[in-house]
Design an enzyme around this catalytic site. Structure first.
Site, PDB file in Angstrom:
ATOM      1  N   ASN A  41      28.108   4.355  79.804  1.00  0.00           N
ATOM      2  CA  ASN A  41      27.191   3.227  79.965  1.00  0.00           C
ATOM      3  C   ASN A  41      26.316   3.350  81.212  1.00  0.00           C
ATOM      4  OD1 ASN A  41      29.099   2.735  81.916  1.00  0.00           O
ATOM      5  ND2 ASN A  41      29.558   0.645  81.287  1.00  0.00           N
ATOM      6  N   CYS A  45      31.976   1.931  90.502  1.00  0.00           N
ATOM      7  CA  CYS A  45      30.875   1.910  89.556  1.00  0.00           C
ATOM      8  C   CYS A  45      30.026   0.716  89.956  1.00  0.00           C
ATOM      9  CB  CYS A  45      31.414   1.730  88.137  1.00  0.00           C
ATOM     10  SG  CYS A  45      30.119   1.595  86.907  1.00  0.00           S
ATOM     11  N   HIS A  88      29.405  -8.896  85.448  1.00  0.00           N
ATOM     12  CA  HIS A  88      28.772  -7.627  85.847  1.00  0.00           C
ATOM     13  C   HIS A  88      27.808  -7.088  84.786  1.00  0.00           C
ATOM     14  CE1 HIS A  88      31.258  -5.385  83.042  1.00  0.00           C
ATOM     15  NE2 HIS A  88      30.926  -4.214  83.544  1.00  0.00           N
ATOM     16  N   THR A 117      22.321  -4.279  78.190  1.00  0.00           N
ATOM     17  CA  THR A 117      22.617  -3.113  77.367  1.00  0.00           C
ATOM     18  C   THR A 117      21.339  -2.307  77.187  1.00  0.00           C
ATOM     19  OG1 THR A 117      22.150  -4.341  75.343  1.00  0.00           O
ATOM     20  CG2 THR A 117      24.392  -4.388  76.162  1.00  0.00           C
TER      21      THR A 117
END
Length: 580
Positions: free
Chosen positions: A301, A196, A503, A479
Protein backbone atom coordinates in the site's frame (compact mmCIF):
# COMPACT_ATOMS: atom_id res chain seq x y z
CA UNK A 1 19.55 22.70 -6.82
CA UNK A 2 20.69 25.32 -4.32
CA UNK A 3 22.94 25.31 -1.31
CA UNK A 4 20.55 23.34 0.87
CA UNK A 5 21.37 20.13 -0.96
CA UNK A 6 25.03 20.53 -0.18
CA UNK A 7 27.56 17.98 -1.29
CA UNK A 8 25.00 15.42 -2.51
CA UNK A 9 24.15 17.36 -5.68
CA UNK A 10 27.15 16.19 -7.63
CA UNK A 11 27.13 12.65 -6.36
CA UNK A 12 23.46 12.10 -7.27
CA UNK A 13 23.19 14.23 -10.39
CA UNK A 14 20.77 12.36 -12.64
CA UNK A 15 20.71 9.28 -10.41
CA UNK A 16 17.73 7.00 -10.98
CA UNK A 17 16.75 3.47 -10.03
CA UNK A 18 18.85 2.18 -12.92
CA UNK A 19 21.95 3.44 -11.16
CA UNK A 20 21.35 1.27 -8.09
CA UNK A 21 23.89 -1.38 -9.06
CA UNK A 22 26.59 1.27 -9.34
CA UNK A 23 25.72 3.30 -6.27
CA UNK A 24 24.87 0.65 -3.69
CA UNK A 25 27.69 -0.80 -1.66
CA UNK A 26 26.33 -3.98 -0.14
CA UNK A 27 24.86 -7.35 -0.99
CA UNK A 28 21.09 -7.45 -1.54
CA UNK A 29 19.13 -8.91 1.40
CA UNK A 30 18.13 -12.51 1.14
CA UNK A 31 14.77 -12.13 2.85
CA UNK A 32 11.57 -10.73 1.46
CA UNK A 33 10.80 -7.03 1.84
CA UNK A 34 8.04 -5.87 4.14
CA UNK A 35 6.24 -2.99 2.49
CA UNK A 36 2.84 -2.72 4.05
CA UNK A 37 1.51 -1.14 7.25
CA UNK A 38 -0.94 -4.00 7.51
CA UNK A 39 1.11 -6.96 6.38
CA UNK A 40 1.48 -10.22 8.30
CA UNK A 41 4.99 -11.45 9.16
CA UNK A 42 5.26 -13.43 5.93
CA UNK A 43 3.73 -12.03 2.72
CA UNK A 44 0.95 -13.91 1.00
CA UNK A 45 2.37 -16.11 -1.72
CA UNK A 46 -0.25 -15.65 -4.43
CA UNK A 47 1.90 -13.05 -6.13
CA UNK A 48 4.60 -14.55 -8.36
CA UNK A 49 6.90 -11.67 -7.50
CA UNK A 50 6.47 -12.27 -3.79
CA UNK A 51 7.05 -15.98 -4.32
CA UNK A 52 10.45 -15.26 -5.82
CA UNK A 53 11.30 -12.77 -3.09
CA UNK A 54 10.32 -15.14 -0.29
CA UNK A 55 11.97 -18.24 -1.72
CA UNK A 56 15.20 -17.51 0.15
CA UNK A 57 13.56 -16.94 3.52
CA UNK A 58 14.96 -19.00 6.33
CA UNK A 59 12.46 -21.49 7.74
CA UNK A 60 10.66 -20.28 10.87
CA UNK A 61 12.74 -20.77 13.98
CA UNK A 62 11.17 -23.06 16.55
CA UNK A 63 11.09 -21.74 20.09
CA UNK A 64 12.06 -24.44 22.59
CA UNK A 65 9.99 -22.88 25.39
CA UNK A 66 6.76 -23.84 27.10
CA UNK A 67 4.40 -20.87 27.10
CA UNK A 68 1.60 -20.58 29.66
CA UNK A 69 -1.56 -22.10 28.24
CA UNK A 70 -4.03 -19.44 27.08
CA UNK A 71 -7.49 -19.47 28.64
CA UNK A 72 -10.17 -21.15 26.55
CA UNK A 73 -12.23 -18.87 24.31
CA UNK A 74 -15.90 -19.01 25.27
CA UNK A 75 -18.15 -20.59 22.63
CA UNK A 76 -21.05 -18.20 22.19
CA UNK A 77 -23.65 -17.48 19.55
CA UNK A 78 -23.58 -14.25 17.57
CA UNK A 79 -26.49 -12.91 19.64
CA UNK A 80 -24.65 -13.74 22.87
CA UNK A 81 -21.57 -11.92 21.60
CA UNK A 82 -23.64 -8.82 20.80
CA UNK A 83 -24.74 -8.66 24.46
CA UNK A 84 -21.21 -7.45 25.32
CA UNK A 85 -21.42 -4.52 22.89
CA UNK A 86 -23.11 -1.26 23.79
CA UNK A 87 -23.50 2.02 21.90
CA UNK A 88 -22.14 4.92 23.96
CA UNK A 89 -22.70 7.62 21.33
CA UNK A 90 -23.41 7.84 17.57
CA UNK A 91 -19.67 7.24 16.95
CA UNK A 92 -18.49 5.18 19.90
CA UNK A 93 -19.12 1.57 20.90
CA UNK A 94 -17.93 -0.21 24.01
CA UNK A 95 -16.89 -3.85 24.25
CA UNK A 96 -17.32 -4.76 27.90
CA UNK A 97 -15.02 -6.91 30.00
CA UNK A 98 -15.91 -10.59 29.64
CA UNK A 99 -16.10 -10.53 25.85
CA UNK A 100 -12.73 -12.35 25.93
CA UNK A 101 -10.97 -13.80 29.00
CA UNK A 102 -8.90 -11.71 31.44
CA UNK A 103 -9.88 -8.24 30.16
CA UNK A 104 -8.35 -5.65 32.49
CA UNK A 105 -10.20 -2.78 30.83
CA UNK A 106 -13.00 -2.29 28.36
CA UNK A 107 -12.42 -1.92 24.64
CA UNK A 108 -13.78 1.05 22.69
CA UNK A 109 -14.37 1.33 18.96
CA UNK A 110 -14.94 4.62 17.14
CA UNK A 111 -17.22 3.88 14.18
CA UNK A 112 -20.45 5.12 12.67
CA UNK A 113 -23.37 2.83 11.84
CA UNK A 114 -22.04 1.88 8.39
CA UNK A 115 -18.54 1.04 9.62
CA UNK A 116 -20.00 -0.82 12.60
CA UNK A 117 -21.82 -3.16 10.23
CA UNK A 118 -18.53 -4.16 8.58
CA UNK A 119 -17.11 -5.14 11.98
CA UNK A 120 -20.22 -7.07 12.98
CA UNK A 121 -20.33 -8.93 9.66
CA UNK A 122 -16.70 -9.97 10.19
CA UNK A 123 -17.51 -11.17 13.72
CA UNK A 124 -20.59 -13.09 12.55
CA UNK A 125 -18.69 -14.70 9.69
CA UNK A 126 -16.01 -15.85 12.12
CA UNK A 127 -18.60 -17.45 14.41
CA UNK A 128 -20.46 -19.14 11.56
CA UNK A 129 -17.22 -20.59 10.17
CA UNK A 130 -16.17 -21.88 13.58
CA UNK A 131 -13.46 -19.31 14.30
CA UNK A 132 -12.41 -18.14 10.87
CA UNK A 133 -9.72 -20.74 10.26
CA UNK A 134 -6.02 -20.17 9.59
CA UNK A 135 -5.59 -18.31 12.86
CA UNK A 136 -7.88 -15.48 11.74
CA UNK A 137 -9.30 -13.40 14.59
CA UNK A 138 -11.93 -10.74 13.89
CA UNK A 139 -10.99 -7.15 14.73
CA UNK A 140 -13.53 -6.82 17.56
CA UNK A 141 -12.00 -9.79 19.35
CA UNK A 142 -8.48 -8.50 18.67
CA UNK A 143 -9.15 -5.10 20.22
CA UNK A 144 -10.64 -6.91 23.24
CA UNK A 145 -7.62 -9.24 23.51
CA UNK A 146 -5.38 -6.19 23.77
CA UNK A 147 -7.48 -5.04 26.74
CA UNK A 148 -6.33 -8.22 28.49
CA UNK A 149 -2.63 -7.28 28.34
CA UNK A 150 -0.90 -6.46 31.65
CA UNK A 151 -0.52 -2.79 32.52
CA UNK A 152 -3.08 -1.39 30.07
CA UNK A 153 -4.76 1.83 31.17
CA UNK A 154 -8.16 3.32 30.34
CA UNK A 155 -9.19 1.13 27.37
CA UNK A 156 -8.02 -0.64 24.24
CA UNK A 157 -9.22 1.60 21.41
CA UNK A 158 -9.86 1.15 17.71
CA UNK A 159 -10.16 3.93 15.15
CA UNK A 160 -12.78 4.01 12.33
CA UNK A 161 -10.40 2.38 9.80
CA UNK A 162 -10.14 -0.70 12.04
CA UNK A 163 -9.65 -4.15 10.53
CA UNK A 164 -8.05 -7.42 11.54
CA UNK A 165 -4.25 -7.46 11.79
CA UNK A 166 -1.40 -9.39 13.40
CA UNK A 167 -2.00 -9.49 17.17
CA UNK A 168 -3.34 -5.97 17.52
CA UNK A 169 -5.94 -4.98 14.95
CA UNK A 170 -5.07 -2.25 12.46
CA UNK A 171 -6.29 1.03 13.93
CA UNK A 172 -5.55 -0.07 17.50
CA UNK A 173 -4.37 2.40 20.17
CA UNK A 174 -3.32 1.10 23.59
CA UNK A 175 -1.33 2.72 26.39
CA UNK A 176 0.59 0.99 29.18
CA UNK A 177 1.64 2.49 32.50
CA UNK A 178 5.43 2.85 32.61
CA UNK A 179 5.31 2.82 36.43
CA UNK A 180 3.52 -0.54 36.51
CA UNK A 181 6.17 -3.32 36.76
CA UNK A 182 3.74 -5.70 35.03
CA UNK A 183 3.14 -3.42 32.01
CA UNK A 184 4.27 -4.73 28.62
CA UNK A 185 5.51 -3.68 25.20
CA UNK A 186 4.34 -5.70 22.19
CA UNK A 187 5.73 -5.75 18.62
CA UNK A 188 2.22 -6.69 17.49
CA UNK A 189 1.10 -3.29 18.75
CA UNK A 190 3.56 -1.54 16.43
CA UNK A 191 3.43 -3.68 13.32
CA UNK A 192 6.06 -5.22 11.10
CA UNK A 193 6.63 -2.05 9.07
CA UNK A 194 7.91 0.06 11.97
CA UNK A 195 7.20 3.77 11.47
CA UNK A 196 5.29 3.23 8.30
CA UNK A 197 4.18 6.80 7.79
CA UNK A 198 3.18 9.61 5.48
CA UNK A 199 4.63 12.99 4.59
CA UNK A 200 3.18 15.83 2.56
CA UNK A 201 5.25 18.31 0.54
CA UNK A 202 3.68 21.46 -0.85
CA UNK A 203 4.59 23.37 -4.01
CA UNK A 204 3.60 26.71 -5.56
CA UNK A 205 2.53 24.91 -8.74
CA UNK A 206 -1.11 24.57 -9.74
CA UNK A 207 -3.02 21.86 -11.55
CA UNK A 208 -2.84 23.98 -14.72
CA UNK A 209 0.96 23.54 -14.62
CA UNK A 210 0.60 19.74 -14.61
CA UNK A 211 -1.68 18.83 -17.49
CA UNK A 212 -1.46 16.55 -20.54
CA UNK A 213 2.05 15.50 -21.48
CA UNK A 214 3.55 17.33 -18.49
CA UNK A 215 1.56 15.15 -16.12
CA UNK A 216 2.78 12.00 -17.83
CA UNK A 217 6.35 13.30 -17.87
CA UNK A 218 6.18 14.08 -14.15
CA UNK A 219 4.78 10.65 -13.29
CA UNK A 220 7.58 9.03 -15.29
CA UNK A 221 10.23 11.25 -13.69
CA UNK A 222 9.09 10.26 -10.19
CA UNK A 223 9.03 6.60 -11.24
CA UNK A 224 12.56 6.92 -12.65
CA UNK A 225 13.98 8.70 -9.60
CA UNK A 226 12.35 6.76 -6.74
CA UNK A 227 13.08 3.00 -6.74
CA UNK A 228 9.83 1.05 -6.30
CA UNK A 229 8.70 -2.56 -5.99
CA UNK A 230 9.55 -5.71 -4.05
CA UNK A 231 13.27 -6.31 -3.64
CA UNK A 232 14.31 -3.01 -5.24
CA UNK A 233 17.72 -1.59 -4.38
CA UNK A 234 18.09 2.07 -3.50
CA UNK A 235 20.30 4.73 -5.02
CA UNK A 236 21.43 6.20 -1.69
CA UNK A 237 24.85 4.72 -0.93
CA UNK A 238 25.64 3.85 2.68
CA UNK A 239 28.33 1.73 4.27
CA UNK A 240 27.73 -0.44 7.33
CA UNK A 241 29.13 2.31 9.53
CA UNK A 242 26.91 4.94 7.91
CA UNK A 243 23.88 2.71 8.37
CA UNK A 244 24.55 2.67 12.12
CA UNK A 245 24.60 6.46 12.00
CA UNK A 246 21.26 6.45 10.15
CA UNK A 247 19.76 4.23 12.86
CA UNK A 248 21.13 6.43 15.65
CA UNK A 249 20.64 9.92 14.21
CA UNK A 250 17.55 9.66 12.01
CA UNK A 251 16.78 12.98 10.32
CA UNK A 252 19.95 14.51 11.73
CA UNK A 253 21.88 12.18 9.43
CA UNK A 254 19.75 13.14 6.42
CA UNK A 255 20.30 16.83 7.21
CA UNK A 256 24.04 16.39 7.66
CA UNK A 257 24.38 14.49 4.39
CA UNK A 258 22.36 16.97 2.33
CA UNK A 259 19.24 14.84 1.81
CA UNK A 260 16.99 17.14 3.85
CA UNK A 261 16.42 20.83 4.46
CA UNK A 262 16.77 22.19 8.01
CA UNK A 263 13.04 22.95 8.23
CA UNK A 264 12.21 19.35 7.20
CA UNK A 265 13.42 18.13 10.60
CA UNK A 266 11.22 20.62 12.43
CA UNK A 267 8.17 19.30 10.57
CA UNK A 268 8.57 15.62 11.46
CA UNK A 269 6.97 13.87 14.40
CA UNK A 270 9.65 13.58 17.11
CA UNK A 271 11.77 15.89 14.91
CA UNK A 272 12.55 12.78 12.88
CA UNK A 273 14.66 11.15 15.57
CA UNK A 274 13.83 8.76 18.39
CA UNK A 275 16.41 9.43 21.10
CA UNK A 276 15.91 5.93 22.54
CA UNK A 277 17.49 4.33 19.45
CA UNK A 278 20.44 1.97 19.87
CA UNK A 279 21.87 0.47 16.65
CA UNK A 280 23.62 -2.29 18.63
CA UNK A 281 20.19 -3.77 19.37
CA UNK A 282 19.46 -4.21 15.64
CA UNK A 283 20.54 -7.61 14.32
CA UNK A 284 23.07 -8.08 11.53
CA UNK A 285 20.38 -9.65 9.37
CA UNK A 286 18.11 -6.61 9.83
CA UNK A 287 20.98 -4.29 8.91
CA UNK A 288 21.79 -6.37 5.87
CA UNK A 289 18.22 -6.05 4.69
CA UNK A 290 18.22 -2.29 5.23
CA UNK A 291 21.63 -1.54 3.74
CA UNK A 292 20.46 -1.39 0.12
CA UNK A 293 16.92 -0.12 0.64
CA UNK A 294 17.42 3.48 1.75
CA UNK A 295 15.37 5.82 -0.41
CA UNK A 296 13.05 3.10 -1.75
CA UNK A 297 9.27 3.06 -1.79
CA UNK A 298 8.56 -0.66 -1.66
CA UNK A 299 5.24 -2.16 -2.74
CA UNK A 300 1.95 -3.08 -1.07
CA UNK A 301 0.00 0.00 0.00
CA UNK A 302 3.01 2.32 -0.30
CA UNK A 303 2.97 5.10 -2.87
CA UNK A 304 4.20 8.47 -4.03
CA UNK A 305 1.37 10.64 -5.32
CA UNK A 306 1.10 14.02 -6.97
CA UNK A 307 -2.06 15.53 -5.54
CA UNK A 308 -4.00 18.77 -5.88
CA UNK A 309 -5.99 20.63 -3.25
CA UNK A 310 -9.66 19.83 -3.86
CA UNK A 311 -11.35 21.47 -0.86
CA UNK A 312 -10.26 23.74 2.00
CA UNK A 313 -12.34 23.45 5.17
CA UNK A 314 -10.25 25.68 7.44
CA UNK A 315 -8.49 28.50 5.58
CA UNK A 316 -6.58 29.72 8.62
CA UNK A 317 -5.11 26.29 9.43
CA UNK A 318 -4.41 25.58 5.75
CA UNK A 319 -2.61 28.92 5.42
CA UNK A 320 -0.30 28.01 8.32
CA UNK A 321 0.63 24.90 6.32
CA UNK A 322 1.35 26.91 3.16
CA UNK A 323 -1.79 25.73 1.41
CA UNK A 324 -3.41 28.77 -0.14
CA UNK A 325 -5.78 27.78 -2.94
CA UNK A 326 -7.80 25.10 -4.67
CA UNK A 327 -5.72 23.32 -7.33
CA UNK A 328 -2.38 23.76 -5.52
CA UNK A 329 -0.03 20.84 -6.22
CA UNK A 330 1.33 18.72 -3.35
CA UNK A 331 3.27 15.44 -3.10
CA UNK A 332 2.37 12.69 -0.63
CA UNK A 333 4.86 9.91 0.14
CA UNK A 334 3.81 6.80 2.08
CA UNK A 335 6.48 4.28 3.11
CA UNK A 336 8.28 2.90 6.15
CA UNK A 337 11.33 1.03 7.41
CA UNK A 338 11.26 -1.65 4.70
CA UNK A 339 12.96 -5.00 5.34
CA UNK A 340 14.98 -3.66 8.26
CA UNK A 341 11.90 -2.85 10.33
CA UNK A 342 10.28 -6.17 9.46
CA UNK A 343 13.34 -8.04 10.66
CA UNK A 344 13.50 -6.04 13.91
CA UNK A 345 9.92 -7.12 14.65
CA UNK A 346 10.58 -10.74 13.68
CA UNK A 347 13.68 -10.89 15.89
CA UNK A 348 11.79 -9.42 18.84
CA UNK A 349 9.00 -11.99 18.62
CA UNK A 350 11.55 -14.77 19.11
CA UNK A 351 13.13 -13.25 22.23
CA UNK A 352 9.79 -12.18 23.70
CA UNK A 353 8.36 -15.67 23.63
CA UNK A 354 11.22 -16.71 25.87
CA UNK A 355 10.50 -13.75 28.16
CA UNK A 356 6.81 -14.68 28.35
CA UNK A 357 7.67 -18.22 29.37
CA UNK A 358 10.08 -16.96 32.03
CA UNK A 359 7.69 -14.32 33.43
CA UNK A 360 4.59 -16.51 33.03
CA UNK A 361 2.71 -13.94 30.95
CA UNK A 362 -0.63 -15.38 29.83
CA UNK A 363 -2.09 -14.15 26.53
CA UNK A 364 -5.36 -14.77 24.74
CA UNK A 365 -3.51 -14.76 21.41
CA UNK A 366 0.10 -15.80 20.86
CA UNK A 367 0.44 -13.08 18.19
CA UNK A 368 0.38 -10.58 21.07
CA UNK A 369 3.87 -11.71 22.12
CA UNK A 370 5.23 -9.16 24.57
CA UNK A 371 7.68 -8.50 27.38
CA UNK A 372 7.68 -6.37 30.50
CA UNK A 373 8.59 -2.83 29.44
CA UNK A 374 11.46 -2.67 31.92
CA UNK A 375 12.80 -6.15 31.19
CA UNK A 376 15.94 -6.63 29.13
CA UNK A 377 13.85 -7.94 26.23
CA UNK A 378 11.40 -5.05 26.47
CA UNK A 379 14.12 -2.41 26.54
CA UNK A 380 16.08 -4.07 23.73
CA UNK A 381 12.99 -4.03 21.50
CA UNK A 382 12.20 -0.41 22.37
CA UNK A 383 15.75 0.59 21.39
CA UNK A 384 15.75 -1.48 18.18
CA UNK A 385 12.26 -0.27 17.22
CA UNK A 386 13.40 3.34 17.74
CA UNK A 387 16.38 2.71 15.46
CA UNK A 388 14.06 1.28 12.78
CA UNK A 389 11.83 4.33 13.17
CA UNK A 390 14.85 6.55 12.54
CA UNK A 391 15.60 4.53 9.41
CA UNK A 392 12.05 5.12 8.16
CA UNK A 393 12.36 8.90 8.58
CA UNK A 394 15.62 8.87 6.64
CA UNK A 395 14.01 6.66 4.00
CA UNK A 396 11.18 9.14 3.46
CA UNK A 397 13.66 12.02 3.54
CA UNK A 398 15.74 10.44 0.80
CA UNK A 399 12.62 9.93 -1.32
CA UNK A 400 11.72 13.59 -0.74
CA UNK A 401 15.19 14.51 -2.00
CA UNK A 402 14.61 12.35 -5.09
CA UNK A 403 11.11 13.78 -5.63
CA UNK A 404 12.49 17.32 -5.47
CA UNK A 405 15.04 16.37 -8.12
CA UNK A 406 12.32 14.85 -10.32
CA UNK A 407 10.27 18.04 -10.14
CA UNK A 408 13.36 20.11 -10.94
CA UNK A 409 14.04 17.98 -14.00
CA UNK A 410 10.51 18.42 -15.35
CA UNK A 411 9.89 22.09 -14.52
CA UNK A 412 13.49 23.39 -14.93
CA UNK A 413 13.35 25.12 -11.56
CA UNK A 414 15.01 24.51 -8.21
CA UNK A 415 12.94 22.99 -5.37
CA UNK A 416 13.32 26.29 -3.53
CA UNK A 417 11.81 28.20 -6.45
CA UNK A 418 8.87 25.78 -6.39
CA UNK A 419 8.46 26.19 -2.59
CA UNK A 420 8.81 22.43 -2.06
CA UNK A 421 8.63 22.57 1.72
CA UNK A 422 7.62 19.70 3.96
CA UNK A 423 4.26 20.35 5.61
CA UNK A 424 4.56 17.45 8.05
CA UNK A 425 5.58 13.80 8.47
CA UNK A 426 3.56 11.42 10.67
CA UNK A 427 4.04 7.86 11.96
CA UNK A 428 1.40 5.14 11.67
CA UNK A 429 3.17 2.22 13.39
CA UNK A 430 5.05 3.17 16.54
CA UNK A 431 5.25 2.89 20.34
CA UNK A 432 6.33 6.03 22.19
CA UNK A 433 6.72 7.25 25.76
CA UNK A 434 4.25 10.09 26.32
CA UNK A 435 2.61 11.96 29.20
CA UNK A 436 -1.19 11.75 29.43
CA UNK A 437 -3.84 12.42 32.02
CA UNK A 438 -5.63 9.30 33.25
CA UNK A 439 -8.36 9.64 35.87
CA UNK A 440 -7.16 13.18 36.68
CA UNK A 441 -3.58 11.98 37.22
CA UNK A 442 -0.76 12.69 34.74
CA UNK A 443 1.00 9.43 33.95
CA UNK A 444 3.99 8.38 31.86
CA UNK A 445 2.65 5.89 29.32
CA UNK A 446 4.00 3.76 26.51
CA UNK A 447 1.44 4.45 23.77
CA UNK A 448 1.19 1.85 21.00
CA UNK A 449 -0.30 3.15 17.75
CA UNK A 450 -0.72 0.56 15.03
CA UNK A 451 -2.39 1.84 11.88
CA UNK A 452 -3.33 4.99 13.76
CA UNK A 453 -1.89 8.50 13.87
CA UNK A 454 -0.78 10.81 16.65
CA UNK A 455 -3.05 13.87 16.65
CA UNK A 456 -1.91 16.33 19.32
CA UNK A 457 -3.99 19.48 19.96
CA UNK A 458 -3.07 23.17 19.72
CA UNK A 459 -0.46 24.45 22.22
CA UNK A 460 1.07 21.02 22.81
CA UNK A 461 4.83 21.37 23.42
CA UNK A 462 5.73 18.49 21.08
CA UNK A 463 4.34 20.02 17.89
CA UNK A 464 6.15 22.64 15.75
CA UNK A 465 5.88 26.36 16.48
CA UNK A 466 4.15 26.80 13.10
CA UNK A 467 1.22 24.70 14.27
CA UNK A 468 0.84 25.78 17.89
CA UNK A 469 -2.43 27.57 17.13
CA UNK A 470 -3.85 24.97 14.74
CA UNK A 471 -2.93 21.63 16.25
CA UNK A 472 -0.67 18.97 14.78
CA UNK A 473 -1.24 18.19 11.10
CA UNK A 474 -2.56 14.66 10.58
CA UNK A 475 -2.06 13.15 7.12
CA UNK A 476 -4.68 10.62 6.02
CA UNK A 477 -3.85 8.81 2.80
CA UNK A 478 -6.74 7.54 0.73
CA UNK A 479 -6.76 4.48 -1.46
CA UNK A 480 -5.23 4.44 -4.92
CA UNK A 481 -7.14 6.98 -6.98
CA UNK A 482 -9.28 8.36 -4.13
CA UNK A 483 -8.96 11.48 -2.02
CA UNK A 484 -6.60 12.09 0.91
CA UNK A 485 -6.98 14.50 3.82
CA UNK A 486 -5.08 16.81 6.12
CA UNK A 487 -6.62 16.96 9.59
CA UNK A 488 -5.49 18.55 12.85
CA UNK A 489 -5.57 17.22 16.39
CA UNK A 490 -8.07 18.32 19.03
CA UNK A 491 -8.28 18.63 22.83
CA UNK A 492 -11.07 16.04 22.87
CA UNK A 493 -8.85 13.57 21.05
CA UNK A 494 -6.07 14.22 23.57
CA UNK A 495 -8.48 13.45 26.41
CA UNK A 496 -10.31 10.48 24.92
CA UNK A 497 -7.87 8.65 22.60
CA UNK A 498 -4.42 9.59 23.92
CA UNK A 499 -4.20 12.17 21.12
CA UNK A 500 -4.82 9.64 18.33
CA UNK A 501 -6.97 9.35 15.22
CA UNK A 502 -7.29 7.21 12.07
CA UNK A 503 -4.52 6.63 9.51
CA UNK A 504 -6.34 5.87 6.25
CA UNK A 505 -9.31 4.10 4.76
CA UNK A 506 -8.71 0.62 6.20
CA UNK A 507 -9.15 -2.58 4.24
CA UNK A 508 -12.61 -3.98 3.50
CA UNK A 509 -11.39 -6.93 1.38
CA UNK A 510 -8.37 -9.15 2.03
CA UNK A 511 -5.61 -9.11 -0.56
CA UNK A 512 -6.61 -12.57 -1.74
CA UNK A 513 -10.24 -11.50 -2.13
CA UNK A 514 -9.19 -8.39 -4.05
CA UNK A 515 -7.17 -10.46 -6.51
CA UNK A 516 -10.10 -12.85 -7.00
CA UNK A 517 -12.73 -10.17 -7.57
CA UNK A 518 -10.85 -7.49 -9.51
CA UNK A 519 -8.79 -7.38 -12.70
CA UNK A 520 -5.74 -5.15 -12.87
CA UNK A 521 -6.43 -3.96 -16.42
CA UNK A 522 -9.86 -2.68 -15.38
CA UNK A 523 -8.37 -0.89 -12.35
CA UNK A 524 -5.71 0.82 -14.46
CA UNK A 525 -8.24 1.79 -17.14
CA UNK A 526 -10.52 3.31 -14.51
CA UNK A 527 -7.69 5.46 -13.15
CA UNK A 528 -6.75 6.59 -16.64
CA UNK A 529 -10.36 7.54 -17.41
CA UNK A 530 -10.27 9.90 -14.42
CA UNK A 531 -7.16 11.66 -15.70
CA UNK A 532 -4.81 10.01 -13.21
CA UNK A 533 -1.37 9.13 -14.57
CA UNK A 534 -0.10 5.93 -13.00
CA UNK A 535 3.24 4.12 -12.96
CA UNK A 536 3.47 0.71 -11.29
CA UNK A 537 6.30 -1.79 -11.07
CA UNK A 538 3.93 -4.76 -10.72
CA UNK A 539 0.63 -4.03 -12.54
CA UNK A 540 -1.01 -7.27 -11.41
CA UNK A 541 -0.68 -6.20 -7.77
CA UNK A 542 -2.74 -3.02 -8.22
CA UNK A 543 -5.98 -4.96 -7.65
CA UNK A 544 -4.93 -5.30 -3.98
CA UNK A 545 -4.92 -1.51 -3.66
CA UNK A 546 -7.99 -0.68 -5.75
CA UNK A 547 -10.60 1.54 -4.05
CA UNK A 548 -13.01 -1.40 -3.95
CA UNK A 549 -10.61 -3.17 -1.55
CA UNK A 550 -10.96 -0.46 1.09
CA UNK A 551 -13.51 1.30 3.23
CA UNK A 552 -14.70 4.73 2.10
CA UNK A 553 -12.04 7.15 3.37
CA UNK A 554 -14.59 9.98 3.41
CA UNK A 555 -16.74 7.94 5.80
CA UNK A 556 -13.72 7.20 8.01
CA UNK A 557 -12.56 10.83 8.19
CA UNK A 558 -16.07 12.18 8.79
CA UNK A 559 -16.45 9.71 11.67
CA UNK A 560 -13.26 11.04 13.27
CA UNK A 561 -14.54 14.60 12.90
CA UNK A 562 -17.98 13.73 14.25
CA UNK A 563 -16.35 11.97 17.21
CA UNK A 564 -14.32 15.14 17.82
CA UNK A 565 -10.92 13.40 17.85
CA UNK A 566 -9.60 15.31 14.80
CA UNK A 567 -10.78 18.08 12.50
CA UNK A 568 -10.74 18.41 8.69
CA UNK A 569 -8.55 21.10 7.12
CA UNK A 570 -7.87 20.11 3.50
CA UNK A 571 -9.02 17.48 1.01
CA UNK A 572 -6.64 16.41 -1.78
CA UNK A 573 -7.19 14.32 -4.90
CA UNK A 574 -4.52 12.46 -6.89
CA UNK A 575 -3.46 13.34 -10.44
CA UNK A 576 -0.42 11.02 -10.65
CA UNK A 577 0.34 7.81 -8.74
CA UNK A 578 3.61 5.88 -8.43
CA UNK A 579 3.43 2.42 -6.81
CA UNK A 580 5.41 -0.78 -6.52
Amino acid sequence: MGKKHGRRDKKHDGATADDAAVLTTAIAPAATDETDCEAPPVPEKNSSEEKVASSTLEPPRKIPVALPKPPPTPKRSYEEELAYLSKMSPTRYQVRAGFVPNMKANAEVIVNDDLEQLLLEELKSSIVSGGGGGGFIPALRQVANVAALPGIVKASMAMPDVHSGYGFCIGNVAAFDMDDPEAVISPGGVGFDINCGVRLIRTNLTEDDVTGDVREELAQALFDHIPVGVGTKGVIPVSAKELDEVLLLGMDWALREGYAWPEDKEHCEENGRMMTADPTKVSKRAKKRGLTQLGTLGAGNHYAEVQVVDEIYDESAASRMGIAKIGQVCIMIHSGSRGLGHQVATDALVTMERAMARDKIVLNDRQLSCARINSTEGQDYLKAMSAAANYAWVNRSCMTYLARRAFSKVFKKSPEEMDMHLIYDVCHNIAKVERHEVDSVVKTLLVHRKGSTRAFPPHHPLIPVDYQFTGQPVLIGGTMGTCSYVLVGTEKGMTETFGSTCHGAGRALSRNASRRKLHYEEVLAHLKSRGISIRVASPKLVTEEAPESYKDVINVVDTCQNAGISRKVVKLRPIAVVKG
